[in-house]
Design a protein around this motif. Structure first.
Motif, mmCIF file in Angstrom:
data_model
loop_
_atom_site.group_PDB
_atom_site.id
_atom_site.type_symbol
_atom_site.label_atom_id
_atom_site.label_comp_id
_atom_site.label_asym_id
_atom_site.label_seq_id
_atom_site.Cartn_x
_atom_site.Cartn_y
_atom_site.Cartn_z
ATOM 1 N N PRO A 192 11.901 -22.808 -7.098
ATOM 2 C CA PRO A 192 12.043 -21.585 -7.917
ATOM 3 C C PRO A 192 11.429 -20.388 -7.198
ATOM 4 O O PRO A 192 10.409 -20.521 -6.519
ATOM 5 C CB PRO A 192 11.266 -21.923 -9.193
ATOM 6 C CG PRO A 192 11.257 -23.421 -9.252
ATOM 7 C CD PRO A 192 11.222 -23.890 -7.828
ATOM 8 N N GLU A 193 12.048 -19.216 -7.325
ATOM 9 C CA GLU A 193 11.640 -18.076 -6.510
ATOM 10 C C GLU A 193 10.187 -17.668 -6.724
ATOM 11 O O GLU A 193 9.541 -17.198 -5.786
ATOM 12 C CB GLU A 193 12.565 -16.886 -6.738
ATOM 13 C CG GLU A 193 12.580 -16.298 -8.112
ATOM 14 C CD GLU A 193 13.487 -15.069 -8.192
ATOM 15 O OE1 GLU A 193 13.316 -14.293 -9.146
ATOM 16 O OE2 GLU A 193 14.349 -14.889 -7.309
ATOM 17 N N GLU A 194 9.645 -17.869 -7.929
ATOM 18 C CA GLU A 194 8.254 -17.469 -8.154
ATOM 19 C C GLU A 194 7.262 -18.361 -7.393
ATOM 20 O O GLU A 194 6.094 -17.988 -7.209
ATOM 21 C CB GLU A 194 7.922 -17.472 -9.657
ATOM 22 C CG GLU A 194 7.907 -18.835 -10.328
ATOM 23 C CD GLU A 194 9.279 -19.279 -10.834
ATOM 24 O OE1 GLU A 194 9.325 -20.282 -11.568
ATOM 25 O OE2 GLU A 194 10.287 -18.613 -10.498
ATOM 26 N N ARG A 195 7.715 -19.510 -6.921
ATOM 27 C CA ARG A 195 6.836 -20.430 -6.188
ATOM 28 C C ARG A 195 7.147 -20.507 -4.693
ATOM 29 O O ARG A 195 6.507 -21.253 -3.951
ATOM 30 C CB ARG A 195 6.947 -21.836 -6.801
ATOM 31 C CG ARG A 195 6.368 -21.941 -8.204
ATOM 32 C CD ARG A 195 6.691 -23.278 -8.838
ATOM 33 N NE ARG A 195 6.455 -24.394 -7.938
ATOM 34 C CZ ARG A 195 7.061 -25.585 -8.030
ATOM 35 N NH1 ARG A 195 7.975 -25.767 -8.971
ATOM 36 N NH2 ARG A 195 6.777 -26.551 -7.204
ATOM 37 N N ARG A 196 8.109 -19.740 -4.237
ATOM 38 C CA ARG A 196 8.490 -19.798 -2.829
ATOM 39 C C ARG A 196 7.384 -19.266 -1.926
ATOM 40 O O ARG A 196 6.767 -18.243 -2.214
ATOM 41 C CB ARG A 196 9.756 -18.964 -2.593
ATOM 42 C CG ARG A 196 10.999 -19.553 -3.204
ATOM 43 C CD ARG A 196 12.163 -18.590 -3.043
ATOM 44 N NE ARG A 196 13.349 -19.076 -3.737
ATOM 45 C CZ ARG A 196 14.374 -18.324 -4.073
ATOM 46 N NH1 ARG A 196 14.365 -17.025 -3.760
ATOM 47 N NH2 ARG A 196 15.407 -18.827 -4.703
ATOM 48 N N LYS A 197 7.170 -19.977 -0.813
ATOM 49 C CA LYS A 197 6.196 -19.537 0.183
ATOM 50 C C LYS A 197 6.931 -19.175 1.470
ATOM 51 O O LYS A 197 7.658 -20.000 2.021
ATOM 52 C CB LYS A 197 5.173 -20.638 0.452
ATOM 53 C CG LYS A 197 4.284 -20.950 -0.743
ATOM 54 C CD LYS A 197 3.248 -22.015 -0.403
ATOM 55 C CE LYS A 197 2.336 -22.290 -1.590
ATOM 56 N NZ LYS A 197 1.301 -23.305 -1.272
ATOM 57 N N THR A 198 6.713 -17.938 1.930
ATOM 58 C CA THR A 198 7.407 -17.421 3.105
ATOM 59 C C THR A 198 6.410 -16.679 3.985
ATOM 60 O O THR A 198 5.734 -15.759 3.507
ATOM 61 C CB THR A 198 8.533 -16.450 2.711
ATOM 62 O OG1 THR A 198 9.379 -17.063 1.736
ATOM 63 C CG2 THR A 198 9.346 -16.049 3.927
ATOM 64 N N ILE A 199 6.287 -17.063 5.238
ATOM 65 C CA ILE A 199 5.458 -16.299 6.161
ATOM 66 C C ILE A 199 6.279 -15.114 6.662
ATOM 67 O O ILE A 199 7.396 -15.289 7.158
ATOM 68 C CB ILE A 199 4.995 -17.165 7.353
ATOM 69 C CG1 ILE A 199 4.069 -18.284 6.869
ATOM 70 C CG2 ILE A 199 4.269 -16.303 8.399
ATOM 71 C CD1 ILE A 199 3.698 -19.279 7.958
ATOM 72 N N LEU A 200 5.736 -13.920 6.514
ATOM 73 C CA LEU A 200 6.359 -12.706 7.037
ATOM 74 C C LEU A 200 5.673 -12.365 8.361
ATOM 75 O O LEU A 200 4.445 -12.310 8.424
ATOM 76 C CB LEU A 200 6.201 -11.551 6.043
ATOM 77 C CG LEU A 200 6.725 -11.813 4.618
ATOM 78 C CD1 LEU A 200 6.474 -10.595 3.731
ATOM 79 C CD2 LEU A 200 8.198 -12.185 4.638
ATOM 80 N N ARG A 201 6.462 -12.143 9.398
ATOM 81 C CA ARG A 201 5.905 -11.931 10.741
ATOM 82 C C ARG A 201 6.545 -10.702 11.383
ATOM 83 O O ARG A 201 7.760 -10.541 11.327
ATOM 84 C CB ARG A 201 6.149 -13.168 11.613
ATOM 85 C CG ARG A 201 5.613 -13.047 13.030
ATOM 86 C CD ARG A 201 6.050 -14.253 13.850
ATOM 87 N NE ARG A 201 5.343 -15.474 13.471
ATOM 88 C CZ ARG A 201 5.679 -16.686 13.938
ATOM 89 N NH1 ARG A 201 6.703 -16.823 14.759
ATOM 90 N NH2 ARG A 201 4.982 -17.738 13.567
ATOM 91 N N VAL A 202 5.714 -9.850 11.975
ATOM 92 C CA VAL A 202 6.201 -8.644 12.648
ATOM 93 C C VAL A 202 5.569 -8.525 14.041
ATOM 94 O O VAL A 202 4.437 -8.946 14.247
ATOM 95 C CB VAL A 202 5.886 -7.368 11.828
ATOM 96 C CG1 VAL A 202 6.559 -7.423 10.462
ATOM 97 C CG2 VAL A 202 4.382 -7.164 11.660
ATOM 98 N N GLY A 203 6.302 -7.947 14.968
ATOM 99 C CA GLY A 203 5.753 -7.655 16.277
ATOM 100 C C GLY A 203 4.768 -6.510 16.180
ATOM 101 O O GLY A 203 5.007 -5.536 15.451
#
Length: 207
Positions: A192-203
């Motif tokens: 479910p979207e409220e429990r999604r874990k996503t690492i955001l990475r930028v240069g």
């Protein structure tokens, strides 16, 4: 040999705590597939489904009596994706039809072009021919990056990006591009979207 699990052995590359971080990444090998369009479309889902059979063909090869040189037991890496916008559509409201992406799954150190080619043959019956012809094996250098773990909907990512930007500024860094990478710790097709874990990475670079 003990099974290698990226969650424990590569914490600097895949930070699973909420606090932002900055690190310099090594050269890494990936199975990749590129495209353009809305990530909610069937075509995007089809492309994701083309990567996993190849990744698991490498992981499960020993069970079929195939021994790749230097191979070891490991946990399959998560799906990752570089995201940008097509030229001419980088200003104004976001139109997801013009999103450009390169999705990928990292591979352990023993995987090379030859292993990849064998895996493609092993997965041939599970991947659409047009996509099988587009899948690549690539070595990618991301250099110095800033990262933050985002929990929740993809539409709420701006809040986490703002937190990451503040952290970068306070540490004397800035983003080098508006492009970014997402690492899907949760399978967004099932969680479910409220429990999604996503690492955001930028240069990033020093100011």
């Amino acid at each position: 040999m003990e099974k290698i699990n990226w969650r424990q052995s590569e914490k600097e590359i895949y930070p699973l705590k909420k606090a932002p971080s900055i690190t310099t990444l090594p050269l890494q090998n990936f199975i990749t597939l590129s495209g353009q369009g809305n990530p909610n479309s069937p075509e995007f889902a089809r492309k994701i489904s083309a990567l996993y059979p190849i990744a698991y063909a490498i992981r499960m090869a020993p069970k079929k009596g195939i021994e790749f040189p230097g191979a070891f037991e490991y946990t399959v890496y998560p799906l990752e994706g570089f995201w940008s916008l097509a030229e001419g559509h980088r200003v104004g409201p976001l139109d997801k039809d013009y999103l450009q992406y390169q999705i990928m799954i990292k591979q352990p150190s023993f995987v090379n072009q030859q292993v990849f080619k064998q895996a493609v043959e092993l997965a041939r019956d599970k991947v659409a021919p047009d996509l099988l012809a587009q899948v690549k094996f690539e070595s990618i250098t991301e250099k110095t990056v800033g990262m933050i773990l985002h929990i929740g909907s993809f539409d709420d990512e701006p809040e986490s990006f703002a937190e990451l930007e503040a952290y970068l500024t306070s540490n004397g860094y800035r983003r080098t591009s508006k492009e970014h990478k997402e690492i899907y710790i949760s399978d967004f097709r099932r969680v479910p979207e409220e429990r999604r874990k996503t690492i955001l990475r930028v240069g990033v670079e020093k100011i």
